[in-house]
Design a protein around this motif. Structure first.
Motif, short mmCIF file in Angstrom:
data_model
loop_
_atom_site.label_atom_id
_atom_site.label_comp_id
_atom_site.label_asym_id
_atom_site.label_seq_id
_atom_site.Cartn_x
_atom_site.Cartn_y
_atom_site.Cartn_z
N GLY A 103 0.63 -1.49 0.03
CA GLY A 103 0.20 0.53 -0.04
C GLY A 103 0.79 1.45 -0.21
N HIS A 104 2.59 1.25 0.84
CA HIS A 104 2.66 1.73 0.21
C HIS A 104 4.26 2.34 -0.64
N ILE A 105 4.03 1.64 -1.59
CA ILE A 105 5.15 1.87 -2.60
C ILE A 105 4.65 2.91 -3.38
N PRO A 147 -1.36 12.99 -2.23
CA PRO A 147 -1.61 12.77 -0.81
C PRO A 147 -1.80 12.00 -0.36
N CYS A 148 -1.17 10.95 0.50
CA CYS A 148 -1.34 10.07 1.29
C CYS A 148 -1.49 9.92 3.01
N ALA A 149 -2.26 9.16 3.65
CA ALA A 149 -2.13 8.98 4.80
C ALA A 149 -1.09 8.99 5.63
N CYS A 150 0.02 8.24 4.83
CA CYS A 150 0.63 7.93 5.72
C CYS A 150 1.92 9.46 5.88
N GLY A 151 1.51 10.51 4.90
CA GLY A 151 2.20 11.20 5.17
C GLY A 151 3.04 11.86 3.90
N GLY A 162 1.65 9.66 -3.62
CA GLY A 162 1.81 8.95 -5.10
C GLY A 162 1.59 6.89 -4.50
N CYS A 163 1.33 7.22 -3.31
CA CYS A 163 0.90 5.79 -2.73
C CYS A 163 0.14 5.10 -3.13
N VAL A 164 0.36 3.08 -3.50
CA VAL A 164 -1.04 2.74 -3.74
C VAL A 164 -2.29 2.58 -3.64
ZN LIG Z 1 1.53 6.09 1.92
#
Ligand SMILES: [Zn+2]
Length: 312
Positions: free
Chosen positions: A160-162, A170-174, A177-179
């Motif tokens: 999910g975070h590649i 933006p992604c919830a991880c901060g 461009g993550c999946v």
């Molecule tokens: Zn992410």
């Protein structure tokens, strides 16, 4: 000698516990909602009660637990993104206190789903396998050379975070461009709403419109809903092809709530994989849907105890 493992599956929405036999059959399982508020102990207490109830009077071989991540396997701690009061929560130690005298194994939920699908689900017999869980978030796990890969922290295979777009959403991880930023159920619905999707079947807050509601619209021919599935499928395809290039994979299993719309998702994944998988060794990747449904996490958590040589 008992053949029962107590399996635990902790998510941001619900927490499940069950008894699982050495052949992978789930004898019984129960769930409780994950408390949305409260401190770490107030979240732990209903789980502790559930464990007591499920394991009462049962002789156990061990406790296997999968938790929403990130997990820290080396420390036995978890910090689930969707359970804010658990930051560095010492889950392994608490499980040991709650169920004393037996081994306790801990892994991330995506890793457990991968173990479950490889042990008793759609990935059985594959030496090299990627399992993706496409749901509220996007997670996953890897089996390489017939063995589950966990990594020191327990988060290996977290597809999910590649990053699939260096300038991406933006992604919830901060990061960006993550999946997951494209393919999670909420992000699919968010994108569709922002682009004019206005299907309204049942009301409720707009951002909680689920991917399944989006799927219903897509099946009725709504062009924005169809584009949302195409976009998610493209993100998943890019993630799969990148992982396959890195690990020389031939088989992928997709599970999680969004995969219930496999009729829409899998064709989009296949179409976009063809555009990215150009090297010879990438052209024959088989993608199928998960077989264990909502039980993959519990079955996989039990695999940590029943088949430690392969899965723990
Ligand atoms: Zn992410």
């Amino acid at each position: 000698m008992t053949d029962l493992a107590l399996a635990v599956d902790i998510g941001g929405t619900k927490m499940a516990a069950g008894l699982v036999h050495a052949d992978g059959t789930v004898q019984s399982h129960r769930t409780v909602p994950t408390p949305r508020e409260g401190d770490a102990e107030q979240v732990w207490q209903p789980l502790a009660d559930l464990l007591k109830e499920v394991s009462a009077g049962v002789k156990l071989k061990g406790v296997g637990a999968g938790s929403a991540g990130p997990a820290d396997r080396s420390r036995g701690e978890v910090s689930p993104v969707n359970i804010p009061s658990w930051r560095g929560f010492p889950l392994r130690a608490r499980l040991s206190e709650a169920v004393p005298g037996v081994p306790v194994a801990l892994a991330g939920d995506g890793v457990c789903a991968a173990a479950g699908e490889h042990w008793r689900g759609a990935g059985q017999g594959q030496a090299n396998l990627l399992v993706m869980v496409v749901s509220t978030g996007v997670g996953g796990g890897l089996v390489l050379g017939g063995r589950l890969v966990q990594g020191p922290s327990g988060n290996a295979g977290h597809i999910g975070h590649i990053v699939i777009d260096m300038e991406g959403d933006p992604c919830a991880c901060g990061g960006n461009g993550c999946v997951e930023a494209y393919a999670s159920g909420p992000n699919m619905a968010r994108w569709a709403l922002a682009n004019g999707w206005c299907a309204d079947k049942g009301g409720g807050p707009a951002v909680e419109k689920s991917a399944l509601e989006l799927a219903a619209s897509a099946r009725e021919g709504d062009s924005i809903a169809l584009q949302a599935f195409s976009r998610a499928g493209h993100a998943i395809a890019a993630g799969i092809v990148s992982t396959a290039a890195l690990c020389d994979l031939s088989h992928v299993v997709i599970g999680g709530g969004v995969s219930r719309a496999a009729d829409l998702l899998l064709p989009a994944v296949s179409e976009h994989m063809a555009g990215h998988a150009r090297l010879g060794f990438l052209r024959d990747i088989h993608v199928t849907t998960a077989a264990l449904g909502g039980l993959a996490g519990l079955v996989g958590a039990a695999a940590l105890i029943h088949e430690p040589a392969r899965y723990n």
